[in-house]
Design a protein around this motif. Structure first.
Motif, PDB file in Angstrom:
ATOM      1  N   GLY A  48       9.745  -9.159 -16.976  1.00  0.00           N
ATOM      2  CA  GLY A  48       8.619  -8.395 -16.448  1.00  0.00           C
ATOM      3  C   GLY A  48       7.567  -8.114 -17.508  1.00  0.00           C
ATOM      4  N   MET A  49       8.011  -7.715 -18.703  1.00  0.00           N
ATOM      5  CA  MET A  49       7.058  -7.411 -19.778  1.00  0.00           C
ATOM      6  C   MET A  49       6.310  -8.658 -20.228  1.00  0.00           C
ATOM      7  SD  MET A  49       8.878  -4.488 -22.134  1.00  0.00           S
ATOM      8  CE  MET A  49      10.400  -5.400 -22.423  1.00  0.00           C
ATOM      9  N   TRP A  50       6.950  -9.803 -20.126  1.00  0.00           N
ATOM     10  CA  TRP A  50       6.297 -11.074 -20.467  1.00  0.00           C
ATOM     11  C   TRP A  50       5.073 -11.320 -19.589  1.00  0.00           C
ATOM     12  CZ3 TRP A  50       6.484 -15.737 -17.392  1.00  0.00           C
ATOM     13  CH2 TRP A  50       6.040 -16.887 -18.046  1.00  0.00           C
ATOM     14  N   HIS A  51       5.063 -10.776 -18.365  1.00  0.00           N
ATOM     15  CA  HIS A  51       3.939 -10.951 -17.442  1.00  0.00           C
ATOM     16  C   HIS A  51       2.755 -10.030 -17.742  1.00  0.00           C
ATOM     17  CE1 HIS A  51       6.991 -12.964 -14.905  1.00  0.00           C
ATOM     18  NE2 HIS A  51       5.969 -13.541 -14.304  1.00  0.00           N
TER      19      HIS A  51
ATOM     20  N   THR B 177       1.136   3.918 -11.950  1.00  0.00           N
ATOM     21  CA  THR B 177       2.076   3.869 -10.818  1.00  0.00           C
ATOM     22  C   THR B 177       2.447   2.430 -10.455  1.00  0.00           C
ATOM     23  OG1 THR B 177       0.198   3.964  -9.270  1.00  0.00           O
ATOM     24  CG2 THR B 177       1.288   6.042  -9.841  1.00  0.00           C
ATOM     25  N   TYR B 178       1.506   1.505 -10.699  1.00  0.00           N
ATOM     26  CA  TYR B 178       1.748   0.113 -10.307  1.00  0.00           C
ATOM     27  C   TYR B 178       2.832  -0.547 -11.169  1.00  0.00           C
ATOM     28  CZ  TYR B 178       1.132  -4.856  -9.567  1.00  0.00           C
ATOM     29  OH  TYR B 178       1.378  -6.176  -9.303  1.00  0.00           O
ATOM     30  N   ILE B 179       2.722  -0.409 -12.493  1.00  0.00           N
ATOM     31  CA  ILE B 179       3.621  -1.145 -13.389  1.00  0.00           C
ATOM     32  C   ILE B 179       5.090  -0.750 -13.212  1.00  0.00           C
ATOM     33  CG2 ILE B 179       4.255  -1.420 -15.829  1.00  0.00           C
ATOM     34  CD1 ILE B 179       1.315  -1.783 -16.462  1.00  0.00           C
ATOM     35  N   PRO B 180       5.445   0.548 -13.115  1.00  0.00           N
ATOM     36  CA  PRO B 180       6.865   0.861 -12.893  1.00  0.00           C
ATOM     37  C   PRO B 180       7.420   0.241 -11.610  1.00  0.00           C
ATOM     38  CG  PRO B 180       5.689   2.824 -13.590  1.00  0.00           C
ATOM     39  CD  PRO B 180       4.649   1.779 -13.316  1.00  0.00           C
ATOM     40  N   ARG B 181       6.611   0.242 -10.538  1.00  0.00           N
ATOM     41  CA  ARG B 181       7.083  -0.356  -9.283  1.00  0.00           C
ATOM     42  C   ARG B 181       7.188  -1.867  -9.412  1.00  0.00           C
ATOM     43  NH1 ARG B 181       3.256   1.370  -6.447  1.00  0.00           N
ATOM     44  NH2 ARG B 181       2.332  -0.590  -5.714  1.00  0.00           N
ATOM     45  N   MET B 182       6.238  -2.491 -10.095  1.00  0.00           N
ATOM     46  CA  MET B 182       6.291  -3.930 -10.334  1.00  0.00           C
ATOM     47  C   MET B 182       7.523  -4.287 -11.161  1.00  0.00           C
ATOM     48  SD  MET B 182       5.446  -5.795 -13.356  1.00  0.00           S
ATOM     49  CE  MET B 182       5.281  -7.528 -13.736  1.00  0.00           C
ATOM     50  N   MET B 183       7.813  -3.486 -12.187  1.00  0.00           N
ATOM     51  CA  MET B 183       8.989  -3.755 -13.032  1.00  0.00           C
ATOM     52  C   MET B 183      10.280  -3.623 -12.230  1.00  0.00           C
ATOM     53  SD  MET B 183       8.198  -4.731 -16.071  1.00  0.00           S
ATOM     54  CE  MET B 183       9.688  -4.409 -17.011  1.00  0.00           C
ATOM     55  N   LEU B 184      10.337  -2.626 -11.338  1.00  0.00           N
ATOM     56  CA  LEU B 184      11.511  -2.488 -10.485  1.00  0.00           C
ATOM     57  C   LEU B 184      11.677  -3.731  -9.622  1.00  0.00           C
ATOM     58  CD1 LEU B 184      13.844  -0.863  -9.261  1.00  0.00           C
ATOM     59  CD2 LEU B 184      12.171   0.194  -7.707  1.00  0.00           C
ATOM     60  N   GLY B 185      10.571  -4.234  -9.062  1.00  0.00           N
ATOM     61  CA  GLY B 185      10.641  -5.435  -8.243  1.00  0.00           C
ATOM     62  C   GLY B 185      11.115  -6.642  -9.025  1.00  0.00           C
ATOM     63  N   VAL B 186      10.644  -6.797 -10.261  1.00  0.00           N
ATOM     64  CA  VAL B 186      11.054  -7.933 -11.087  1.00  0.00           C
ATOM     65  C   VAL B 186      12.527  -7.820 -11.467  1.00  0.00           C
ATOM     66  CG1 VAL B 186      10.696  -9.100 -13.301  1.00  0.00           C
ATOM     67  CG2 VAL B 186       8.726  -8.370 -11.947  1.00  0.00           C
TER      68      VAL B 186
ATOM     69  N   SER C 100       4.401  -9.200  -2.222  1.00  0.00           N
ATOM     70  CA  SER C 100       4.720  -9.543  -3.607  1.00  0.00           C
ATOM     71  C   SER C 100       5.725  -8.541  -4.188  1.00  0.00           C
ATOM     72  CB  SER C 100       3.433  -9.600  -4.430  1.00  0.00           C
ATOM     73  OG  SER C 100       2.626  -8.476  -4.166  1.00  0.00           O
ATOM     74  N   PRO C 101       6.265  -8.794  -5.408  1.00  0.00           N
ATOM     75  CA  PRO C 101       7.391  -8.000  -5.927  1.00  0.00           C
ATOM     76  C   PRO C 101       7.176  -6.498  -5.978  1.00  0.00           C
ATOM     77  CG  PRO C 101       7.081  -9.962  -7.260  1.00  0.00           C
ATOM     78  CD  PRO C 101       5.936  -9.930  -6.301  1.00  0.00           C
ATOM     79  N   GLU C 102       5.894  -6.039  -6.066  1.00  0.00           N
ATOM     80  CA  GLU C 102       5.669  -4.602  -6.197  1.00  0.00           C
ATOM     81  C   GLU C 102       5.658  -3.868  -4.873  1.00  0.00           C
ATOM     82  OE1 GLU C 102       1.559  -6.445  -5.800  1.00  0.00           O
ATOM     83  OE2 GLU C 102       3.471  -6.938  -6.758  1.00  0.00           O
ATOM     84  N   GLY C 103       5.711  -4.572  -3.735  1.00  0.00           N
ATOM     85  CA  GLY C 103       5.708  -3.917  -2.437  1.00  0.00           C
ATOM     86  C   GLY C 103       7.056  -3.297  -2.116  1.00  0.00           C
ATOM     87  N   VAL C 104       7.034  -2.097  -1.555  1.00  0.00           N
ATOM     88  CA  VAL C 104       8.289  -1.376  -1.292  1.00  0.00           C
ATOM     89  C   VAL C 104       9.180  -2.147  -0.314  1.00  0.00           C
ATOM     90  CG1 VAL C 104       9.282   0.714  -0.268  1.00  0.00           C
ATOM     91  CG2 VAL C 104       7.331   0.886  -1.826  1.00  0.00           C
TER      92      VAL C 104
END
Length: 271
Positions: free
Chosen positions: A163-166, A182-191, A244-248
């Motif tokens: 995730g951090m590589w992105h 708020t976006y990055i923590p949710r995106m990281m959870l998705g990844v 995409s990965p960040e969607g609940v």
């Protein structure tokens, strides 16, 4: 810890630091050149640096090639290959169906234009994901598995680094006014949850190719849908309705699929 384990851990740390550093170097190259276009030199550095690092570590720093996962191992794994091909297209249809029926997104007519756009995206996506998956699932995940850590700890570690590589190139894939706080923590959870799903299939097949196919169809179907504006998610519902990965909804469906695969692997290993 054994001497071999020390060497593996050292090489995993080297791989992670080089991959993360080169992603930012690639971004700096693009900033210096003043280009954000797809196919830029910086993006090439970003995509190929993890794989090149893997080649160096396997060839000259003692990691070897035994656990690369290049053998397709299709026999006995047909279901997992079909699942890998169809999961993201199916998930996308489910999310679009739910979100459009609830008024969370507007849909352009799903004409042949979308099918054509997906078809055009498949080959570039396949090439990109061969580089990406043979680095993350072909090196980082199997090397961490050999160290004997809990499987979920490995999945989480792979997901965090992946995730951090992105991060340097998030702006190319994200069309949102949401705060990154708020976006990055949710995106990281998705990844991380995707890393669980990919990792469990890797453990069952011992091949990277299902991950390549899953990642390819996911990028082709989901990125095309969003970036080409075939759907328009209402801003106030983007956190839940994005396929995409960040969607609940996507996070929940991917988590359920990952848990199912984990249970399948546990049952198979207990026989």
């Amino acid at each position: 810890m054994k001497k071999k384990d020390n060497k593996t851990l050292r090489n995993v740390i080297i791989f992670s630091l080089v991959a993360l550093s080169c992603s930012w170097i690639g971004r700096l190259v693009d900033l210096k050149a003043g280009t954000d276009a797809n196919g830029s030199l910086g993006q090439l550095i970003w995509i190929i640096s993890p794989l090149l690092t893997m080649v160096i570590l396997r060839s000259w720093m003692g990691d070897g090639w035994k656990d690369l996962g290049i053998n397709p191992r299709v026999r006995g794994n047909i279901f997992l290959y079909l699942f890998s091909l169809l999961f993201f297209p199916f998930m996308t249809m489910v999310i679009v169906g739910i979100s459009s029926s609830l008024g969370w997104m507007d849909i352009s007519p799903m004409s042949s234009h979308y099918v054509t756009a997906v078809g055009i995206a498949l080959i570039p996506s396949l090439i990109k994901n061969i580089f990406e998956e043979f680095a993350w699932r072909g090196y980082l995940a199997p090397k961490l598995y050999t160290l004997g850590y809990n499987r979920f700890i490995v999945h989480i570690a792979v997901g965090l680094i992946w995730g951090m590589w992105h991060f340097p190139y998030l702006f190319l894939f994200v069309d949102t006014t949401e705060s990154m706080i708020t976006y990055i923590p949710r995106m990281m959870l998705g990844v991380i949850i995707m890393a669980v799903l990919y990792g469990e299939i890797l453990l069952m097949t011992r091949s990277v190719w299902p991950a390549v196919l899953m990642h390819t169809t996911g990028n082709a179907f989901i990125d095309t849908l969003i970036l080409k504006k075939f759907v328009l998610v209402h801003e106030e519902f983007s956190y839940v309705a994005m396929p995409s990965p960040e969607g609940v909804i996507a996070i929940v469906l991917t988590a359920l699929a990952g848990l199912w695969m984990y249970q399948r692997r546990r049952r198979a290993s207990s026989r």
